[in-house]
Structures are given as structure tokens and as C-alpha cells.
Design a protein around this motif. Structure first.
Motif, PDB file in Angstrom:
ATOM      1  N   GLN A   1      68.580   9.939  29.127  1.00 39.26           N
ATOM      2  CA  GLN A   1      68.048  10.516  30.403  1.00 39.26           C
ATOM      3  C   GLN A   1      69.055  11.501  30.622  1.00 39.26           C
ATOM      4  O   GLN A   1      68.183  12.622  31.402  1.00 39.26           O
ATOM      5  CB  GLN A   1      67.538   9.007  30.837  1.00 39.26           C
ATOM      6  CG  GLN A   1      67.076   8.088  30.250  1.00 39.26           C
ATOM      7  CD  GLN A   1      65.732   8.303  31.014  1.00 39.26           C
ATOM      8  OE1 GLN A   1      65.144   9.593  31.826  1.00 39.26           O
ATOM      9  NE2 GLN A   1      64.798   7.507  30.205  1.00 39.26           N
TER      10      GLN A   1
ATOM     11  N   ASN B   1      58.820  10.713  27.748  1.00 42.96           N
ATOM     12  CA  ASN B   1      59.912  10.160  28.989  1.00 42.96           C
ATOM     13  C   ASN B   1      61.302   9.394  28.575  1.00 42.96           C
ATOM     14  O   ASN B   1      62.021   9.250  28.992  1.00 42.96           O
ATOM     15  CB  ASN B   1      59.086   8.909  29.459  1.00 42.96           C
ATOM     16  CG  ASN B   1      58.717   7.552  29.145  1.00 42.96           C
ATOM     17  OD1 ASN B   1      58.816   8.183  27.497  1.00 42.96           O
ATOM     18  ND2 ASN B   1      58.413   6.359  29.199  1.00 42.96           N
TER      19      ASN B   1
ATOM     20  N   ASN C   1      53.652   8.773  22.569  1.00 39.50           N
ATOM     21  CA  ASN C   1      53.798   9.365  23.225  1.00 39.50           C
ATOM     22  C   ASN C   1      55.277   9.095  22.720  1.00 39.50           C
ATOM     23  O   ASN C   1      56.270   9.267  23.016  1.00 39.50           O
ATOM     24  CB  ASN C   1      54.301   8.819  24.399  1.00 39.50           C
ATOM     25  CG  ASN C   1      55.001   8.347  25.594  1.00 39.50           C
ATOM     26  OD1 ASN C   1      54.728   9.439  25.990  1.00 39.50           O
ATOM     27  ND2 ASN C   1      55.690   7.799  26.430  1.00 39.50           N
TER      28      ASN C   1
END
Length: 261
Positions: A61, A146, A161
Motif C-alpha cells: 500500500q 487495489n 482484479n
């Protein structure tokens, strides 16, 4: 009731004594075997294992984690130095790199490889074959769009994804349990590298400093709290990690996993 003669009495007494001696010898031999096992099958404390393994933690992240195989001209990067130079030419810095999975003689991935959402090599569903890749279950390390990192067995993978993915094998840890084929004290020793997911979602990369067996290597990931971890490769493995004062040169790889900025 039949009475025993003196001879029968002493014969029974001798048999009883002999049985007790045998039982005691069994206990003694069992104890010796257990004690010997402690010395013959080495077990390492967490600190000892940690001293044998170089590791690097990346937050997907917060840091840029990228998979590389070929450059814009279609040439394999092959090693860390070529990748580092290519990144420098684009104003990027290579912070960490490790070979990222098994490959064929032409340096193509042996199994699934996804880069920037594109499947460049298909999932390898073959169940039997030569080498560690086919020690079932094998698995996949992947990063979603993500920026969540995962390690899962190949049979549980769905290509949805997914931004990056590489297939290798065997799995080291599956849902908190060590691979059933690994043997404590095994003499199958090699340099090994792998990847696991920490409880907070960060990625743990590791490479042994010396030859190590699968059991001890998997134990390292379990002690760090990884519920799932994947073996990437063996004797060919190298690492680029300036923070650990190690910048391996040479090598000829297929996929390279890198942290850049």
C-alpha cells in the motif's frame, strides 16, 4: 486348585523377572532414541533461524512493488544490474529485488505470470512433473489492482482484479499449516528464497544465507506469523538489498520482483 512344584515356582519367577528386564530395556532403548533424536534432528530457535535468513518487508500500500520480465524491446531483464540500469534511465531507483519464480530454459515463466493486468503466461495446472514446482500444492503470489498482496494455492486462485501474479512451488505454508511433505532434519539442503504475507498484509521476502531444508525455511515464515507462504526458487536465487548490505551480481532469471521508487 493345582499346586505348583518348587521347580515350577522358580520357573515362573524366572520368566516374570525376564519379562520385567525386557520391559526395562525397552524403556531404556526408547529413552536413548528420543535423546539421540534431539541431537540428530536439529531444531533452531527463532533467533537462530533469523540469523540464517536475510529478509525484507514491503508494504504494497505504501511502497511500489513491481514484477518485471521483459523490457519494451522484448528482451529479458535477466539480472538485477540490467534492471537497475533500465530503471535509472527512467529516473527510477531500485530499492530491492529478488528472482520471482521458476522459469523454463528460455527464461519464460514455468506457470502463470500476470504483468499490469495482462496474462503473459497461462496458469500451469499440471499435477505431476519433475522438480519442486510440481510438489503439490504449488501456489501463486499476486497483487490486486487495489494493492493488496496475497499468496494462495494454485487450485484456489481466480484471476480477478489482479495486477501482478507469479506461480511457483511448492507452497511453504498453507492456511497456517506447513506443507505436509516437509521433513524435520531433512538433508535436502539448498539456498532458498520465498515470499509470505504477514498478518498486517505486508509482504515478507526471504532468502537463506546458507543451505537450508524446506522444513526450517517454512518454519521461519510461520514464526513471523505468515498464514500463507510460497517457495520461489533454489540454488539460482539471489537478492538485491542495499539496506542489508547485499547486492548480488550475475544470475539469469525469468521474473524479477522489485521494490522501486
Amino acid at each position: 486348585m493345582e499346586m505348583q512344584t518348587g521347580g515350577q515356582y522358580f520357573q515362573c519367577l524366572a520368566m516374570h523377572t525376564n519379562n520385567r528386564l525386557k520391559a526395562n530395556w525397552v524403556k531404556i532403548i526408547t529413552a536413548i532414541i528420543l535423546i539421540a533424536t534431539l541431537f540428530i534432528l536439529p531444531s533452531f530457535s527463532p533467533s537462530q533461524l533469523e540469523n540464517r535468513i536475510l529478509y525484507h518487508v514491503v508494504s504494497p500500500q505504501e511502497n511500489e512493488l513491481v514484477f518485471f520480465w521483459k523490457d519494451e524491446s522484448g528482451e529479458n531483464y535477466k539480472d538485477f544490474q540490467r534492471l537497475k540500469q533500465a530503471l535509472n534511465n527512467k529516473g527510477k531507483l531500485l530499492k530491492f529485488a529478488m528472482n520471482g519464480g521458476m522459469y523454463q530454459t528460455d527464461l519464460s515463466p514455468q506457470g502463470l505470470y500476470v504483468e499490469n493486468g495482462k496474462v503473459l503466461s497461462p496458469l500451469n495446472n499440471r499435477q505431476k512433473g519433475y522438480g519442486n514446482f510440481y510438489m503439490q500444492p504449488n501456489g501463486i503470489f499476486y497483487i490486486t489492482n487495489n494493492l493488496e498482496a496475497h499468496v494462495t494455492s494454485s487450485d484456489g486462485f481466480t484471476n480477478e482484479n489482479v495486477k501482478y501474479a507469479t506461480q511457483s512451488g511448492p507452497m511453504l505454508v498453507i492456511n497456517g499449516t506447513m506443507h505436509h511433505r516437509f521433513i524435520k532434519g531433512s538433508e535436502n539442503l539448498n539456498i532458498r528464497n520465498g515470499v509470505g504475507i504477514l498478518p498486517n498484509g505486508d509482504v515478507l521476502f526471504a532468502i537463506s544465507k546458507d543451505k537450508i531444508n524446506f522444513y526450517d525455511f517454512a518454519t521461519f515464515f510461520m514464526e513471523k506469523g505468515c498464514e500463507n507462504a510460497l517457495y520461489l526458487d533454489g540454488f539460482v536465487s539471489k537478492v538485491y538489498s542495499p539496506e542489508n548490505q547485499r547486492e548480488d551480481i550475475g544470475g539469469t532469471f525469468g521474473v524479477i520482483i522489485a521494490e522501486i521508487e
